[in-house]
Design a protein around this motif. Structure first.
Motif, PDB file in Angstrom:
ATOM      1  N   LYS A 116       1.434  -7.169  -5.216  1.00 53.09           N
ATOM      2  CA  LYS A 116       0.327  -6.158  -5.779  1.00 53.09           C
ATOM      3  C   LYS A 116       0.455  -4.813  -5.304  1.00 53.09           C
ATOM      4  CE  LYS A 116      -4.434  -5.591  -5.881  1.00 53.09           C
ATOM      5  NZ  LYS A 116      -5.778  -5.850  -4.835  1.00 53.09           N
ATOM      6  N   PHE A 117       0.550  -3.702  -5.982  1.00 55.83           N
ATOM      7  CA  PHE A 117       0.891  -2.422  -5.440  1.00 55.83           C
ATOM      8  C   PHE A 117      -0.593  -1.694  -5.539  1.00 55.83           C
ATOM      9  CE2 PHE A 117       5.068  -3.182  -6.573  1.00 55.83           C
ATOM     10  CZ  PHE A 117       5.782  -2.296  -5.703  1.00 55.83           C
ATOM     11  N   THR A 118      -1.022  -1.010  -4.371  1.00 54.14           N
ATOM     12  CA  THR A 118      -2.342  -0.119  -4.330  1.00 54.14           C
ATOM     13  C   THR A 118      -1.862   1.253  -3.847  1.00 54.14           C
ATOM     14  OG1 THR A 118      -3.477  -1.945  -3.801  1.00 54.14           O
ATOM     15  CG2 THR A 118      -4.478  -0.028  -3.221  1.00 54.14           C
ATOM     16  N   LEU A 164       0.906  -1.241   0.142  1.00 52.17           N
ATOM     17  CA  LEU A 164       0.144   0.106  -0.003  1.00 52.17           C
ATOM     18  C   LEU A 164       0.774   1.212  -0.147  1.00 52.17           C
ATOM     19  CD1 LEU A 164      -2.870   1.413   0.207  1.00 52.17           C
ATOM     20  CD2 LEU A 164      -2.524   1.227   2.728  1.00 52.17           C
ATOM     21  N   VAL A 165       0.719   2.038  -1.017  1.00 55.34           N
ATOM     22  CA  VAL A 165       1.325   3.347  -1.020  1.00 55.34           C
ATOM     23  C   VAL A 165       0.486   4.564  -0.805  1.00 55.34           C
ATOM     24  CG1 VAL A 165       3.173   4.649  -2.639  1.00 55.34           C
ATOM     25  CG2 VAL A 165       2.892   2.218  -2.925  1.00 55.34           C
ATOM     26  N   LEU A 208      -5.403  -0.286   5.380  1.00 48.89           N
ATOM     27  CA  LEU A 208      -4.401  -0.884   5.939  1.00 48.89           C
ATOM     28  C   LEU A 208      -4.665  -2.198   6.223  1.00 48.89           C
ATOM     29  CD1 LEU A 208      -2.991   1.827   8.525  1.00 48.89           C
ATOM     30  CD2 LEU A 208      -2.013   1.076   6.426  1.00 48.89           C
ATOM     31  N   GLN A 209      -5.679  -2.666   6.287  1.00 53.74           N
ATOM     32  CA  GLN A 209      -5.900  -4.009   6.802  1.00 53.74           C
ATOM     33  C   GLN A 209      -5.354  -5.208   5.790  1.00 53.74           C
ATOM     34  OE1 GLN A 209     -10.215  -4.257   7.583  1.00 53.74           O
ATOM     35  NE2 GLN A 209      -9.824  -4.081   9.768  1.00 53.74           N
ATOM     36  N   SER A 210      -5.591  -5.020   4.318  1.00 54.71           N
ATOM     37  CA  SER A 210      -4.889  -5.780   3.644  1.00 54.71           C
ATOM     38  C   SER A 210      -3.333  -5.756   3.118  1.00 54.71           C
ATOM     39  CB  SER A 210      -5.766  -5.836   2.407  1.00 54.71           C
ATOM     40  OG  SER A 210      -5.562  -4.575   1.581  1.00 54.71           O
ATOM     41  N   ALA A 211      -2.827  -4.657   3.841  1.00 61.89           N
ATOM     42  CA  ALA A 211      -1.455  -4.503   3.196  1.00 61.89           C
ATOM     43  C   ALA A 211      -0.248  -5.380   3.995  1.00 61.89           C
ATOM     44  CB  ALA A 211      -1.048  -2.868   3.675  1.00 61.89           C
ATOM     45  N   ASP A 212       0.486  -5.473   3.557  1.00 59.95           N
ATOM     46  CA  ASP A 212       1.668  -6.288   4.034  1.00 59.95           C
ATOM     47  C   ASP A 212       2.827  -5.234   4.277  1.00 59.95           C
ATOM     48  OD1 ASP A 212       0.634  -9.092   4.001  1.00 59.95           O
ATOM     49  OD2 ASP A 212       0.939  -8.728   1.930  1.00 59.95           O
ATOM     50  N   ILE A 213       2.990  -4.314   3.114  1.00 60.01           N
ATOM     51  CA  ILE A 213       4.019  -3.543   3.454  1.00 60.01           C
ATOM     52  C   ILE A 213       3.331  -2.074   3.041  1.00 60.01           C
ATOM     53  CG2 ILE A 213       6.270  -2.618   2.246  1.00 60.01           C
ATOM     54  CD1 ILE A 213       6.850  -5.434   1.290  1.00 60.01           C
TER      55      ILE A 213
END
Length: 190
Positions: free
Chosen positions: A30-32, A5-6, A51-56
């Motif tokens: 996968k970039f969001t 997540l960016v 943020l819930q689905s973000a790893d980085i």
């Protein structure tokens, strides 16, 4: 699959990062991208679902109120018990007294107050107990120059040259793809 997540594409580095992420051939990533025109970066309630689905998490926003934004990020992480693998936070050169305040171009006035906000935000990232990378680039210039130097924390950057958005985006991608910069605060200059 790792979800990256960016936060922040409304700046030069964000635009280049958006393009470079499309060139990353790793099918496991996968970039969001989100911006503060759709999500209030100072609202934990609005950030938590993203943020819930973000790893980085890549925080690529520079300007006033980084301290409030990082407070909201950390509150969202705590509120939802979010487990991030890593946080990559783009700050600015000067937070460690390694770069002259009068050279900072991100803000036109009150650089000391701006640096205090950046320092507090960096402290929140450091103390989060989440592996992190803090990037401290010099001023961003509009050029396609891909050359850059990485400067370890505590090393002077008094005579450091400006750096391109392309170079900073490359370092962000490197921080996403490798563990080479984990738990470090790194200066970036041209």
């Amino acid at each position: 699959m790792k979800n990256i997540l960016v936060m922040g594409t409304n700046n030069q580095v964000g635009q280049v990062l958006l393009k470079q992420s499309q060139d990353v051939t790793n099918s496991e990533l996968k970039f969001t991208f989100i911006d503060n025109d759709k999500v209030d970066f100072e609202s934990a309630d609005q950030l938590a679902p993203k943020l819930q689905s973000a790893d980085i998490l890549v925080i690529n926003t520079v300007g006033w109120d980084a301290d409030y934004m990082l407070d909201a990020v950390m509150d969202a992480i705590e509120m939802q018990s979010i487990k991030l693998e890593r946080i990559i936070f783009r700050s600015v050169a000067g937070v460690d007294d390694e770069y002259p305040l009068d050279k900072i171009q991100v803000v036109a006035k009150n650089q000391p107050e701006f640096i205090k906000q950046q320092q507090y935000a960096g402290k929140l990232v450091d103390e989060s107990e989440i592996p992190y990378t803090i990037l401290r680039p010099t001023n961003i210039e509009e050029t396609a120059n891909q050359q850059y130097q990485l400067i370890k924390e505590g090393q002077p950057m008094q005579t450091a040259k400006n750096v391109s958005a392309v170079a900073v985006a490359q370092v962000i991608i490197k921080a996403v793809l490798t563990d080479d910069l984990v738990n470090q605060s790194i200066g970036i200059c041209g």
